[in-house]
Design an enzyme around this catalytic site. Structure first.
Site, PDB file in Angstrom:
ATOM      1  N   CYS A  35      47.217  38.631  36.928  1.00  0.00           N
ATOM      2  CA  CYS A  35      47.020  39.727  35.974  1.00  0.00           C
ATOM      3  C   CYS A  35      45.611  40.298  36.084  1.00  0.00           C
ATOM      4  O   CYS A  35      44.703  39.641  36.583  1.00  0.00           O
ATOM      5  CB  CYS A  35      47.310  39.256  34.541  1.00  0.00           C
ATOM      6  SG  CYS A  35      46.496  37.732  34.054  1.00  0.00           S
ATOM      7  N   CYS A  56      43.172  36.104  33.783  1.00  0.00           N
ATOM      8  CA  CYS A  56      43.253  37.429  34.398  1.00  0.00           C
ATOM      9  C   CYS A  56      41.958  37.713  35.160  1.00  0.00           C
ATOM     10  O   CYS A  56      40.913  37.124  34.862  1.00  0.00           O
ATOM     11  CB  CYS A  56      43.470  38.495  33.334  1.00  0.00           C
ATOM     12  SG  CYS A  56      45.133  38.425  32.606  1.00  0.00           S
TER      13      CYS A  56
END
Ligand code: N1C
Length: 262
Positions: free
Chosen positions: A164, A82
């Protein structure tokens, strides 16, 4: 059973397959998995190479589909941490320069599948086992659903779906289409970011040093188009002109420019 054809394959308006395509794919796969990212050392490059060519060989190069690339996608699945995805549009060089310095950040070309395919061209022919090195369909003059365009749409979609946290996009403020609804970024990627997974998209609008004219900045209406699409999708958006870490990379080439001296 297919017989060798007497006539050469039909001529398209686009560049033919890259010479030595299969060897380049295999070599890049080994370079990436053995040298660059040994954490992917388990990948089977032989299988990946076969899945790539099987996606388009002996098929009509104007009827390529996402389905054709599913096995290749499966064999090249990769987890990107992420906060480390970097998208780009009309800014290939600069975006890749940025992730080359920031090894913790990834554009699609810093992932295995993007690294393997970057800059290559490929197509086959329904009546032959061979690649067509003479010509391939041009996306505008011949057909949209050609093997290369479908490939980038398919892998770009997966790259966006998997993103993400805080994600970034490098945009080019020195062209008229700084944000282009018809580009891969505008047409595929922003629509496939997951609102629950991606907290914010941070846009960096970069301007060429010594460029005569800046077409767009973060205050331009064209950026509002992007802002609007994301707000509808419940994804936060921020925008910054000439983001310093990337500006420094431009300044390496033009250290004497007044904008680099202050
Ligand atoms: O159409 P674009 O840019 O907006 O596509 C860029 C965008 C990036 O965020 C990437 O994740 O979409 C992804 N992507 C590639 O990584 C890529 N590498 C090479 C999309 N296309 C890619 N190519 C080829 O360049 C492909 O043939 C496509 O048509 C161009 C995209 O150029 P662009 O308009 O500057």
């Amino acid at each position: 059973l297919m017989w060798p054809r007497a006539t050469p394959p039909r001529a398209w308006n686009g560049t033919g397959s890259t010479p030595h395509f299969s060897e380049i794919v295999l070599g890049r796969c080994f370079t990436y998995t053995q040298l660059l990212r040994p954490e992917l050392g388990h990948a089977d490059c032989g299988q990946i190479g076969k899945a790539f060519t099987n996606a388009f060989l002996s098929k009509d190069p104007c009827h390529s589909s996402e389905q054709d690339y599913q096995l290749l996608l499966k064999l090249t699945s990769q987890t990107i941490p992420c906060h480390s995805s970097v998208f780009w549009s009309k800014s290939t060089q600069l975006a890749h320069l940025y992730t080359r310095v920031r090894q913790d950040m990834f554009t699609l070309e810093d992932t295995l599948i993007g690294y393997i395919a970057d800059g290559l061209n490929w197509c086959g022919d329904a009546g032959s086992y061979e690649m067509n090195y003479q010509s391939c369909p041009h996306w505008r003059k011949d057909c949209i659903n050609n093997p290369v365009s479908v490939f980038w749409d398919t892998v770009s979609k997966r790259f966006a779906e998997n993103a993400c946290g805080e994600v970034q996009v490098v945009l080019n403020g020195s062209v008229s289409n700084t944000f282009d609804k018809n580009s891969t970024f505008g047409r595929v990627e922003i629509h496939n970011l997951h609102p629950g997974k991606v907290s914010v998209l941070k846009a960096w609008v970069m301007h060429d040093i010594g460029g005569v004219y800046s077409y767009h900045t973060c205050s331009s209406p064209i950026i509002d188009d992007l802002k609007f699409i994301l707000s509808k999708r419940n994804i936060s958006f921020t925008c910054e002109d000439d983001y310093r870490p990337i500006k420094f990379l431009q300044c390496v080439k033009s250290p004497e420019d007044s904008s680099c001296r202050k």
